[in-house]
Design a protein around this motif. Structure first.
Motif, PDB file in Angstrom:
ATOM      1  N   SER A 124       5.783  15.221  13.829  1.00 45.36           N
ATOM      2  CA  SER A 124       5.382  14.525  15.055  1.00 45.36           C
ATOM      3  C   SER A 124       6.586  14.196  15.917  1.00 45.36           C
ATOM      4  N   THR A 125       7.653  13.729  15.241  1.00 52.07           N
ATOM      5  CA  THR A 125       8.873  13.425  15.995  1.00 52.07           C
ATOM      6  C   THR A 125       9.425  14.678  16.654  1.00 52.07           C
ATOM      7  N   PHE A 126       9.378  15.754  15.946  1.00 47.64           N
ATOM      8  CA  PHE A 126       9.872  17.008  16.502  1.00 47.64           C
ATOM      9  C   PHE A 126       9.005  17.448  17.687  1.00 47.64           C
TER      10      PHE A 126
ATOM     11  N   THR B 238       5.158  11.952   0.772  1.00 48.99           N
ATOM     12  CA  THR B 238       5.759  13.223   1.199  1.00 48.99           C
ATOM     13  C   THR B 238       5.094  13.750   2.464  1.00 48.99           C
ATOM     14  N   GLN B 239       3.739  13.715   2.449  1.00 47.20           N
ATOM     15  CA  GLN B 239       3.019  14.194   3.615  1.00 47.20           C
ATOM     16  C   GLN B 239       3.277  13.303   4.829  1.00 47.20           C
ATOM     17  N   GLY B 240       3.374  11.959   4.606  1.00 46.06           N
ATOM     18  CA  GLY B 240       3.672  11.045   5.702  1.00 46.06           C
ATOM     19  C   GLY B 240       5.024  11.344   6.330  1.00 46.06           C
ATOM     20  N   VAL B 241       6.023  11.573   5.438  1.00 42.35           N
ATOM     21  CA  VAL B 241       7.358  11.889   5.948  1.00 42.35           C
ATOM     22  C   VAL B 241       7.324  13.207   6.702  1.00 42.35           C
ATOM     23  N   LYS B 242       6.612  14.185   6.150  1.00 46.92           N
ATOM     24  CA  LYS B 242       6.526  15.475   6.816  1.00 46.92           C
ATOM     25  C   LYS B 242       5.808  15.343   8.168  1.00 46.92           C
TER      26      LYS B 242
END
Length: 361
Positions: A70-72, A61-65
């Motif tokens: 980061s992408t944003f 979950t934290q990786g996806v977040k």
């Protein structure tokens, strides 16, 4: 002596366990009696499995977040910074000194606030203009320098041609002068202030019995003047250099040729000066008068001998005349003595005196 009884309930595990021992006490009539011990062994495998599953879930979950954030952030940074840096890079890549640069403008909303990108764009535009102006100035300077170099090269070529022509003319003049000197029937000799021979003609080489290259560059006084004449001749040279040339313009001195023979040279000397009047050395024309001097010496000897012979002849003639006159006088004396003897008495003192006089004559 009582036997021990163990009651086991559940499955026995060997790892990830938690063990707790509790005493079993029976209380009656205020009497506490320990009747056994309760040992509870609990397995932590399930707890660890649930914790691991939850950890994995949290990490994912934290990786996806984090990825999304980061992408944003990257997209925002790219939109706000990276694309403009790329535009700056493309602009700088296309920049050329040969063409007037256009002003760099970023595709962004204009605001009253000036941020770092605006300052960077302004600096780049100013730098591009300055570089182009500098290039134009340098290019103009290079063009002027090339034109100047062409003119200098042309002038240098013309100067080299003039120098070469002048050199040829000087060489021709020198060869012609050398020919004149070689044709001259006298020795032509040039000596610089350092007492070194700088010029000699063919006649001089013949007199010395050496080639021109064997004479040029040598010290004149140490090489070609006899030691007995060296001090005197050097003094004449120094007087010429000092400007006292009236008494030394004509000078007779001895020289040594290749075989060591001494020759007498009659020198006519003059001082060489440059355009400023400074003394460069001396130029002398010399005539070998050795044979003439020898002939004059022989002539003097013959004249002296002839004079001596004339004197002897005169003395002989004078002696003959005197003897003739003496004989005439003696004849008269002898005649008178004979007559006196005849008149004198024999045996007298006068007769004895006359006899002695007659015998003496």
């Amino acid at each position: 002596g009582e036997g021990e009884t163990s009651i086991i309930v559940g499955q026995k595990v060997s790892k990830y366990t938690v063990k707790c021992e509790l005493p079993l006490v029976y209380t009656t009539s205020n009497i506490n009696r320990e009747i056994g011990q309760l040992t509870i062994v609990a397995s932590m495998a399930g707890v660890y499995a649930r914790l691991y599953d939850r950890l994995i879930t949290i990490l994912i979950t934290q990786g996806v977040k984090t990825f999304l954030v980061s992408t944003f952030i990257f997209l925002i940074f790219h939109f706000l910074v990276v694309r403009h840096i790329s535009s700056i890079g493309i602009y700088l890549k296309k920049f050329s000194f040969t063409t007037k640069p256009r002003k760099l403008k970023l595709k962004r909303k204009s605001t009253t606030l000036v941020d770092e990108l605006d300052q960077t764009v302004s600096s780049i535009n100013e730098m591009s203009g300055n570089l182009y102006k500098s290039y134009e100035t340098i290019n103009a300077d290079l063009l002027r320098r090339k034109e100047t170099e062409k003119k200098l090269q042309k002038a240098r070529d013309e100067l080299e041609q003039q120098v070469a022509q002048r050199t040829r003319s000087l060489k021709e003049e020198r060869d012609r002068a050398q020919n004149y000197l070689d044709v001259a029937g006298v020795i032509m000799l040039a000596i610089d202030k350092n007492e070194t021979v700088t010029l000699i003609n063919r006649k001089g080489c013949e007199v010395f019995g050496l080639k021109e290259g064997e004479i040029i560059g040598l010290n004149w006084f140490e090489t070609f003047v006899p030691p007995s004449e060296r001090a005197k001749t050097l003094n004449v040279f120094k007087e010429l250099i000092a400007g006292k040339g009236t008494e030394t313009e004509y000078y007779e001195g001895k020289i040594l040729n290749r075989s060591g023979e001494e020759r007498i040279i009659a020198w006519h000397n003059t001082v060489l000066r440059d355009s400023k009047g400074d003394v460069l050395g001396t130029l002398s024309s010399g005539e070998d008068v050795t044979e003439r001097k020898r002939a004059e010496e022989e002539k003097k000897k013959l004249a002296a001998q002839l004079l001596q012979s004339s004197k002897m002849e005169s003395i002989a003639i004078l002696s003959g005349g005197i003897a003739h006159d003496y004989n005439n006088l003696m004849s008269i004396v002898m005649g008178n003595l004979s007559m006196a003897q005849e008149e004198a008495e024999p045996g007298s003192d006068l007769a004895d005196f006359l006899n002695g006089a007659n015998m003496a004559s």
